[in-house]
Design a protein around this motif. Sequence first.
Motif: not given
Length: 305
Positions: A106-110, A191-194, A201-214
């Motif tokens: 959850l921390y990585v996703a946020a 290192l792996l999770f980062a 997250a770098a695929v989309t500029p939308r933070r919400g989409f990035g959180i859901a994808a992670v």
Amino acid sequence: MAVEQSKQATATPTGDQSRIHNIGYRAYDGPRLGRSYATRSLYSQTLRGSYGLGRSVKSKVLPMLLFVVMCVPAAIMVAVAVFTKMHDLPVPYTRYLIMMQAVISLYVAAQAPQAVSRDLRFKTVPLYFSRPIEIADYVRAKYAALASALFILTGVPLLVLYVGALLAKMDFAHQTKGFAEGLASVALLSLLFAGIGLVIAAVTPRRGFGIAAVIAVLTISYGAVSTLQAIAHFHGNDGVIPWIGLFSPITMINGVQSAFLGAPSTYPGGVGPSHAQGAVFVLVILGLIAAAYGLLIRRYKKVGL
């Protein structure tokens, strides 16, 4: 006639109309700190932002809450160990990471989208590359900052356990060895999770989409792998259980722990990888880290134009 005179007056200026106005700007004549300073500044800014430091109170709530959630179980275990005079910790250092993997995910996703998505959304990435910072500097700073934030998130609870174990007068050599093994696991996991989080997250500029994808990648993969391992164990195919663990980040970390760090395996039936299989796990993890770095470089070569 009046129109012709107006045209002649417009076409023939009476003199030089240009003016130079001194509005008080002064040229910078101080030291030029260069790429290394800019990279360090970007690293420290991203690391601070991963815990909401220097940002609004609202931005501090989630990362600080997750940090507290990571530390509270360790503090409770220490209190129990001290007051009951236990000879060992209730949970090994390496096991603690697996137990808290949902909080880590959850921390990585946020925070992974927080590190890169805003730059993409507001199209400020080319400004970084104007001068003096380069694409590789940007990627290294972001990657190192998120990995450091994860190392703090996962390493501090282990430090709490270690200090508590020493206060409870447990065996110093045994606890130090376990703490060192835990830190090795923390470094590999960070290192792996980062890398995985930043690539997604770098695929989309939308933070919400990035959180859901992670969240989807980290949690669904773990659930799917655990289910497949349980099915294989139920049918007596224990030989394939370690190999199935290669398809989820957290089970890969546990495979390395059980193969080389003396940690108990969380695979069904306690079936962990052998040393040879553990070497494959290490190579796959290092390959994923290198691949994540390469994909980030490739991504920012496009968006940095």
